[in-house]
Design a protein around this motif. Structure first.
Motif, PDB file in Angstrom:
ATOM      1  N   LYS A  94      84.401  26.541 110.874  1.00 58.76           N
ATOM      2  CA  LYS A  94      82.985  26.176 110.954  1.00 58.76           C
ATOM      3  C   LYS A  94      82.286  26.351 109.605  1.00 58.76           C
ATOM      4  O   LYS A  94      82.756  27.067 108.720  1.00 58.76           O
ATOM      5  N   GLN A  95      81.139  25.708 109.487  1.00 61.10           N
ATOM      6  CA  GLN A  95      80.308  25.769 108.291  1.00 61.10           C
ATOM      7  C   GLN A  95      78.887  26.122 108.727  1.00 61.10           C
ATOM      8  O   GLN A  95      78.477  25.781 109.825  1.00 61.10           O
ATOM      9  N   ARG A  96      78.153  26.789 107.827  1.00 64.00           N
ATOM     10  CA  ARG A  96      76.782  27.165 108.181  1.00 64.00           C
ATOM     11  C   ARG A  96      75.882  27.070 106.950  1.00 64.00           C
ATOM     12  O   ARG A  96      76.293  27.389 105.833  1.00 64.00           O
ATOM     13  N   TYR A  97      74.640  26.633 107.196  1.00 65.04           N
ATOM     14  CA  TYR A  97      73.633  26.519 106.127  1.00 65.04           C
ATOM     15  C   TYR A  97      72.978  27.877 105.900  1.00 65.04           C
ATOM     16  O   TYR A  97      72.686  28.609 106.856  1.00 65.04           O
ATOM     17  N   GLY A  98      72.736  28.224 104.661  1.00 64.26           N
ATOM     18  CA  GLY A  98      72.052  29.474 104.348  1.00 64.26           C
ATOM     19  C   GLY A  98      71.250  29.351 103.065  1.00 64.26           C
ATOM     20  O   GLY A  98      71.319  28.327 102.383  1.00 64.26           O
ATOM     21  N   VAL A  99      70.473  30.381 102.780  1.00 64.25           N
ATOM     22  CA  VAL A  99      69.736  30.377 101.515  1.00 64.25           C
ATOM     23  C   VAL A  99      70.037  31.659 100.735  1.00 64.25           C
ATOM     24  O   VAL A  99      70.123  32.746 101.301  1.00 64.25           O
ATOM     25  N   LEU A 100      70.205  31.482  99.429  1.00 60.99           N
ATOM     26  CA  LEU A 100      70.373  32.597  98.502  1.00 60.99           C
ATOM     27  C   LEU A 100      68.966  33.088  98.190  1.00 60.99           C
ATOM     28  O   LEU A 100      68.100  32.297  97.817  1.00 60.99           O
ATOM     29  N   LEU A 101      68.726  34.382  98.386  1.00 67.03           N
ATOM     30  CA  LEU A 101      67.368  34.923  98.293  1.00 67.03           C
ATOM     31  C   LEU A 101      67.162  35.775  97.054  1.00 67.03           C
ATOM     32  O   LEU A 101      68.109  36.376  96.539  1.00 67.03           O
ATOM     33  N   GLY A 132      64.633  40.597 100.258  1.00 72.10           N
ATOM     34  CA  GLY A 132      63.409  39.956 100.727  1.00 72.10           C
ATOM     35  C   GLY A 132      63.135  40.146 102.201  1.00 72.10           C
ATOM     36  O   GLY A 132      62.251  39.488 102.763  1.00 72.10           O
ATOM     37  N   ALA A 133      63.867  41.058 102.840  1.00 74.33           N
ATOM     38  CA  ALA A 133      63.729  41.239 104.298  1.00 74.33           C
ATOM     39  C   ALA A 133      62.311  41.655 104.689  1.00 74.33           C
ATOM     40  O   ALA A 133      61.831  41.291 105.763  1.00 74.33           O
ATOM     41  N   ALA A 134      61.622  42.396 103.814  1.00 75.66           N
ATOM     42  CA  ALA A 134      60.272  42.869 104.159  1.00 75.66           C
ATOM     43  C   ALA A 134      59.335  41.683 104.373  1.00 75.66           C
ATOM     44  O   ALA A 134      58.658  41.575 105.399  1.00 75.66           O
ATOM     45  N   ARG A 135      59.322  40.782 103.400  1.00 67.34           N
ATOM     46  CA  ARG A 135      58.448  39.609 103.523  1.00 67.34           C
ATOM     47  C   ARG A 135      58.875  38.711 104.685  1.00 67.34           C
ATOM     48  O   ARG A 135      58.051  38.258 105.478  1.00 67.34           O
ATOM     49  N   ILE A 136      60.156  38.463 104.761  1.00 68.99           N
ATOM     50  CA  ILE A 136      60.650  37.534 105.779  1.00 68.99           C
ATOM     51  C   ILE A 136      60.390  38.082 107.181  1.00 68.99           C
ATOM     52  O   ILE A 136      60.023  37.334 108.094  1.00 68.99           O
ATOM     53  N   GLY A 137      60.528  39.413 107.333  1.00 76.83           N
ATOM     54  CA  GLY A 137      60.242  40.034 108.632  1.00 76.83           C
ATOM     55  C   GLY A 137      58.788  39.806 109.043  1.00 76.83           C
ATOM     56  O   GLY A 137      58.497  39.455 110.194  1.00 76.83           O
ATOM     57  N   LYS A 138      57.881  39.997 108.098  1.00 73.60           N
ATOM     58  CA  LYS A 138      56.446  39.786 108.378  1.00 73.60           C
ATOM     59  C   LYS A 138      56.183  38.331 108.750  1.00 73.60           C
ATOM     60  O   LYS A 138      55.414  38.037 109.661  1.00 73.60           O
ATOM     61  N   ASP A 190      61.773  26.566  96.285  1.00 71.76           N
ATOM     62  CA  ASP A 190      61.940  27.215  94.979  1.00 71.76           C
ATOM     63  C   ASP A 190      61.824  28.721  95.180  1.00 71.76           C
ATOM     64  O   ASP A 190      61.745  29.197  96.318  1.00 71.76           O
ATOM     65  N   GLU A 191      61.792  29.451  94.064  1.00 66.32           N
ATOM     66  CA  GLU A 191      61.851  30.915  94.163  1.00 66.32           C
ATOM     67  C   GLU A 191      60.588  31.534  94.773  1.00 66.32           C
ATOM     68  O   GLU A 191      60.563  32.710  95.077  1.00 66.32           O
ATOM     69  N   THR A 192      59.502  30.744  94.897  1.00 70.16           N
ATOM     70  CA  THR A 192      58.286  31.291  95.518  1.00 70.16           C
ATOM     71  C   THR A 192      58.250  31.015  97.022  1.00 70.16           C
ATOM     72  O   THR A 192      57.472  31.621  97.742  1.00 70.16           O
ATOM     73  N   VAL A 193      59.075  30.084  97.467  1.00 69.01           N
ATOM     74  CA  VAL A 193      59.033  29.661  98.876  1.00 69.01           C
ATOM     75  C   VAL A 193      60.054  30.455  99.678  1.00 69.01           C
ATOM     76  O   VAL A 193      61.216  30.573  99.277  1.00 69.01           O
ATOM     77  N   SER A 194      59.629  30.975 100.817  1.00 68.07           N
ATOM     78  CA  SER A 194      60.583  31.696 101.677  1.00 68.07           C
ATOM     79  C   SER A 194      61.176  30.713 102.691  1.00 68.07           C
ATOM     80  O   SER A 194      60.582  29.667 102.965  1.00 68.07           O
ATOM     81  N   PRO A 195      62.317  31.077 103.266  1.00 65.85           N
ATOM     82  CA  PRO A 195      62.911  30.164 104.263  1.00 65.85           C
ATOM     83  C   PRO A 195      62.021  29.993 105.492  1.00 65.85           C
ATOM     84  O   PRO A 195      62.097  28.941 106.148  1.00 65.85           O
ATOM     85  N   ILE A 196      61.174  30.978 105.783  1.00 70.05           N
ATOM     86  CA  ILE A 196      60.311  30.859 106.966  1.00 70.05           C
ATOM     87  C   ILE A 196      59.170  29.881 106.667  1.00 70.05           C
ATOM     88  O   ILE A 196      58.849  29.019 107.481  1.00 70.05           O
ATOM     89  N   GLU A 197      58.592  29.995 105.475  1.00 70.21           N
ATOM     90  CA  GLU A 197      57.567  29.022 105.075  1.00 70.21           C
ATOM     91  C   GLU A 197      58.135  27.601 105.104  1.00 70.21           C
ATOM     92  O   GLU A 197      57.443  26.649 105.483  1.00 70.21           O
TER      93      GLU A 197
END
Lengths: 121, 375
Positions: free
Chosen positions: B91-98, B275-281, B249-256
């Protein structure tokens, strides 16, 4: 017909210049999907932005090859932008400009000079 | 008319460069490579051909690498948001380097095609930086080996499965996001059923010295035409897929960016990534901007950088990529705006060359995708 190094063409009848982009430019641009032509009454100086032509990918400015007052924009292009690709040097014209300085036209390239210029690109 | 020619000095060539030139491609600089932006048919026809038949893309500028180690998935998860320990073989999965602030350094595809660790595909323009970060974070635990001597081809479109099955029968047995190491076209290949157009299709990694032969073999099928980067961009835009360096880009989070699925469930619970703190919020709803998909209802295409305004004309955001959608016949755009304006059906404006034009928030994707999820 006279040409600029920015790939616009001009045909003069009386004191009115009809303006468009060359077949070379249309080919380089690719499929035209939107054209913004100027409205009558707009006064332009040679080299200023006259119109905007958009391909699928990018927007490009079309510069006024001559100075003067726009007396007509080609409204047909709004509904049929592909005319720029199909008939770049006739039906795909952008605007008619009442010449402020006819000498500007004489300084533009003729067909042979333009073809030679294309050969250097 | 303005032109934007640039010198092709210092540009790298993919193993398919000669094939592109021979096919009449217009080559442009892209991610440090000389790449085909279109062939003779032009962007519009190439786009529609891919939607109706099958397009073949050279994406060899992208970075391919192996991550190897004791538990490469565990090590890799330190810098990437997706759940890779839970990624099944094949299998393959999409992810982001943070980054440490939860911004996106790159988006990437990671597969487990065989027992040889992980197989990672990253964006061409980001690859040097990505590999440096991954190697630094994984030091002592896992290694990153670039697969410099490989080409990557994408075969995309409704006829892609039938075309590829004629050469690689196993391909027909794969579903969306399957990835396998197998023998294909007489060489060792890695094939995934995935792509970047919203169509069913495959990405095919082969040794560089086999690339032109594989390319020509696939093109010998009359259902297949070579497609350039111009149509690749309009196809991905219609598919609602964000593009790194534009929408991400580096300012954009995966949730945004609306990529919540790229942060695995197990990862959210553990909160053990950069970046878990921001992403959690943000996952809890604290968001100041989100990605919106816009259909432009009048006038010119709204390109990257155009402002987005509310109906009263107050600027609320920006377009990050936009253009003309050949399949829909109208301009579309991806941008960012406060969540209050993100509901489907919200009436907005896009400001193009100073003129506000009507736009509307629509669902993603703009054109329904045709991934094959079940056989």
């Amino acid at each position: 017909m006279r040409f600029t190094k920015d790939h616009e063409w001009v045909i003069v009848e009386g004191d009115v210049a009809t303006v468009g982009i060359t077949a070379y430019a249309a080919e380089q641009l690719g499929d035209v999907v939107f054209v913004e032509t100027p409205e009558a009454g707009k006064v332009v100086k040679q080299g200023e932005g006259l119109a905007v032509v958009e391909s699928v990918k990018a927007a490009s400015d079309v510069y006024a090859p001559v100075s003067g007052e726009v007396i007509e924009g080609n409204g047909e292009l709004a509904g049929a932008p592909e005319t720029v690709n199909a008939l770049p040097e006739s039906g795909g014209w952008f605007a008619k400009i009442k010449l402020a300085n006819p000498a500007e036209v004489d300084a533009l390239m003729d067909r042979d000079a333009y073809e030679a210029f294309l050969g250097t690109l | 008319m303005s032109s934007q020619d640039s010198s092709d000095q210092d540009l790298k060539k993919t193993p398919l460069y000669d094939a592109h030139v021979a096919a009449g491609a217009r080559m442009v600089p892209f991610a440090g490579y000389s790449m085909p932006v279109q062939y003779k048919d032009g962007v519009l026809k190439e786009h529609l051909w891919t939607r109706e038949h099958t397009g073949l893309f050279d994406v060899s500028h992208m970075g391919q690498a192996r991550i190897r180690g004791e538990n490469p998935a565990k090590s890799f998860e330190k810098v990437v948001s997706a759940d890779y320990q839970g990624l099944k073989a094949g299998k393959q999965r999409y992810g982001v380097l943070l980054n440490a602030d939860g911004g996106i350094v790159d988006d990437l595809m990671t597969a487990r095609p065989d027992e040889d660790g992980l197989f990672v595909v990253v964006n061409g323009a980001c690859k040097d930086n990505d590999y440096a970060i991954i190697a630094r974070e994984l030091a002592g635990e896992a290694s990153v080996t670039r697969l410099e001597d490989c080409a990557l081809l994408a075969l995309q479109g409704p006829e892609a499965a039938a075309v590829l099955a004629a050469h690689v029968p196993e391909a027909a047995q794969m579903v969306f996001m399957d990835a396998r190491a197998l023998s294909a076209f007489g060489v060792d290949a890695i094939i995934s059923r995935s792509g970047y157009t919203g169509e069913d299709g495959y990405e095919i990694s082969v040794p560089a010295d086999a690339a032109e032969r594989v390319w020509n073999t696939l093109l010998a099928d009359e259902r297949v035409k070579p497609i350039g980067l111009g149509a690749r961009d309009s196809l991905r835009l219609e598919a609602g897929l964000p593009l790194y360096g534009h929408d991400l880009d580096e300012t954009v989070s995966p949730i945004e960016a609306g990529l919540n699925f790229a942060v695995g469930k197990s990862r959210r619970e553990a909160g053990d990534y950069l970046g878990a703190a921001r992403i959690g919020k943000e996952l809890a709803g604290e968001l100041s901007r989100v990605r919106v998909n816009l259909k432009v209802l009048e006038g010119a295409p709204a390109r990257e950088g155009a402002e987005i305004a509310d109906e009263a004309g107050n600027v609320i955001g920006k377009v990050t990529s936009g253009g003309f959608a050949p399949s829909l016949g109208v301009p579309i755009a991806i941008g960012f705006a406060p969540p209050a304006y993100a509901a489907v059906g919200t009436k907005l404006k896009v400001i193009v060359r100073g003129k506000p034009a009507a736009a509307e928030v629509v669902a993603s994707p703009f054109v329904p995708n045709r991934y094959v999820r079940k056989l």
